[in-house]
Design a protein around this motif. Sequence first.
Motif, mmCIF file in Angstrom:
data_model
loop_
_atom_site.group_PDB
_atom_site.id
_atom_site.type_symbol
_atom_site.label_atom_id
_atom_site.label_comp_id
_atom_site.label_asym_id
_atom_site.label_seq_id
_atom_site.Cartn_x
_atom_site.Cartn_y
_atom_site.Cartn_z
ATOM 1 N N ILE A 74 32.878 25.295 -58.419
ATOM 2 C CA ILE A 74 32.404 23.962 -58.043
ATOM 3 C C ILE A 74 33.409 23.270 -57.123
ATOM 4 O O ILE A 74 33.041 22.663 -56.121
ATOM 5 C CB ILE A 74 32.165 23.092 -59.303
ATOM 6 C CG1 ILE A 74 31.051 23.708 -60.159
ATOM 7 C CG2 ILE A 74 31.821 21.653 -58.918
ATOM 8 C CD1 ILE A 74 30.929 23.105 -61.549
ATOM 9 N N LYS A 75 34.686 23.355 -57.471
ATOM 10 C CA LYS A 75 35.735 22.672 -56.693
ATOM 11 C C LYS A 75 36.907 23.643 -56.552
ATOM 12 O O LYS A 75 37.715 23.768 -57.447
ATOM 13 C CB LYS A 75 36.158 21.384 -57.417
ATOM 14 C CG LYS A 75 37.093 20.517 -56.605
ATOM 15 C CD LYS A 75 37.180 19.133 -57.218
ATOM 16 C CE LYS A 75 38.017 18.210 -56.397
ATOM 17 N NZ LYS A 75 37.445 17.829 -55.109
ATOM 18 N N TRP A 76 36.989 24.286 -55.409
ATOM 19 C CA TRP A 76 37.956 25.375 -55.213
ATOM 20 C C TRP A 76 39.301 24.911 -54.676
ATOM 21 O O TRP A 76 40.230 25.703 -54.568
ATOM 22 C CB TRP A 76 37.386 26.426 -54.250
ATOM 23 C CG TRP A 76 37.015 25.820 -52.934
ATOM 24 C CD1 TRP A 76 35.808 25.286 -52.601
ATOM 25 C CD2 TRP A 76 37.864 25.626 -51.805
ATOM 26 N NE1 TRP A 76 35.850 24.780 -51.331
ATOM 27 C CE2 TRP A 76 37.105 24.975 -50.812
ATOM 28 C CE3 TRP A 76 39.196 25.944 -51.530
ATOM 29 C CZ2 TRP A 76 37.627 24.644 -49.573
ATOM 30 C CZ3 TRP A 76 39.715 25.606 -50.293
ATOM 31 C CH2 TRP A 76 38.927 24.974 -49.330
ATOM 32 N N ASN A 77 39.443 23.613 -54.350
ATOM 33 C CA ASN A 77 40.674 23.178 -53.674
ATOM 34 C C ASN A 77 41.491 22.178 -54.488
ATOM 35 O O ASN A 77 42.272 21.427 -53.919
ATOM 36 C CB ASN A 77 40.336 22.600 -52.302
ATOM 37 C CG ASN A 77 39.465 21.348 -52.397
ATOM 38 O OD1 ASN A 77 38.930 21.038 -53.447
ATOM 39 N ND2 ASN A 77 39.332 20.657 -51.292
ATOM 40 N N HIS A 78 41.342 22.164 -55.812
ATOM 41 C CA HIS A 78 42.136 21.245 -56.627
ATOM 42 C C HIS A 78 43.162 22.025 -57.445
ATOM 43 O O HIS A 78 42.814 22.922 -58.206
ATOM 44 C CB HIS A 78 41.252 20.404 -57.546
ATOM 45 C CG HIS A 78 41.980 19.214 -58.068
ATOM 46 N ND1 HIS A 78 42.893 19.292 -59.091
ATOM 47 C CD2 HIS A 78 41.970 17.924 -57.680
ATOM 48 C CE1 HIS A 78 43.403 18.101 -59.319
ATOM 49 N NE2 HIS A 78 42.853 17.244 -58.476
ATOM 50 N N PRO A 79 44.443 21.684 -57.317
ATOM 51 C CA PRO A 79 45.507 22.466 -57.961
ATOM 52 C C PRO A 79 45.381 22.568 -59.481
ATOM 53 O O PRO A 79 45.661 23.620 -60.064
ATOM 54 C CB PRO A 79 46.796 21.731 -57.584
ATOM 55 C CG PRO A 79 46.415 20.522 -56.829
ATOM 56 C CD PRO A 79 44.964 20.577 -56.523
ATOM 57 N N GLN A 80 44.935 21.505 -60.136
ATOM 58 C CA GLN A 80 44.887 21.538 -61.600
ATOM 59 C C GLN A 80 43.938 22.610 -62.120
ATOM 60 O O GLN A 80 44.185 23.220 -63.163
ATOM 61 C CB GLN A 80 44.481 20.169 -62.161
ATOM 62 C CG GLN A 80 44.641 20.073 -63.670
ATOM 63 C CD GLN A 80 46.093 20.287 -64.113
ATOM 64 O OE1 GLN A 80 46.992 19.620 -63.623
ATOM 65 N NE2 GLN A 80 46.321 21.223 -65.024
#
Length: 155
Positions: A74-80
């Motif tokens: 869903i969200k591939w660019n968030h470090p967490q």
Amino acid sequence: MGSGSLTGIGLVELAKCLRHLRDGHKGIALAHIRRALKTEPHNPFFLSYVGMLSAVAEKRYLAGEKLCREALEIKWNHPQLYLNLAEVYHQAGRDGEAMATLRRGFISAGRDVRIRRALEKLDGRRPPILSSLRRGHLLNRILGRLRHRMIGPAV
């Protein structure tokens, strides 16, 4: 973050989850984030934290991995989200996959300092001798080799 507002119950539950996680109460944190996930079943942060905490608190590694991977789709660019999946792998004794996940996250999430620290911690590398210079600088490489010969590998 999804369809919930900043005052939504999901966000309140996430805040409670993070507070309990910081205090070392993983089971309580998991209960809060599961409530958040019920309010927004496709929220990548809720999915990721439920996955990570399922692995950490309940030793449900495969279920945790699945949820964390779903969050990254869903969200591939968030470090967490990378950090959470790497923690699932680490808890399952799959440090090679944890390292690979962190490396992917380091690139995808914009060279995040938390991912860099997690890589160094998992890798067991000592910090560079001369912190003002890059790790790969000639002086750090030479001094690092000398340190390694004198005191042995990092544990």
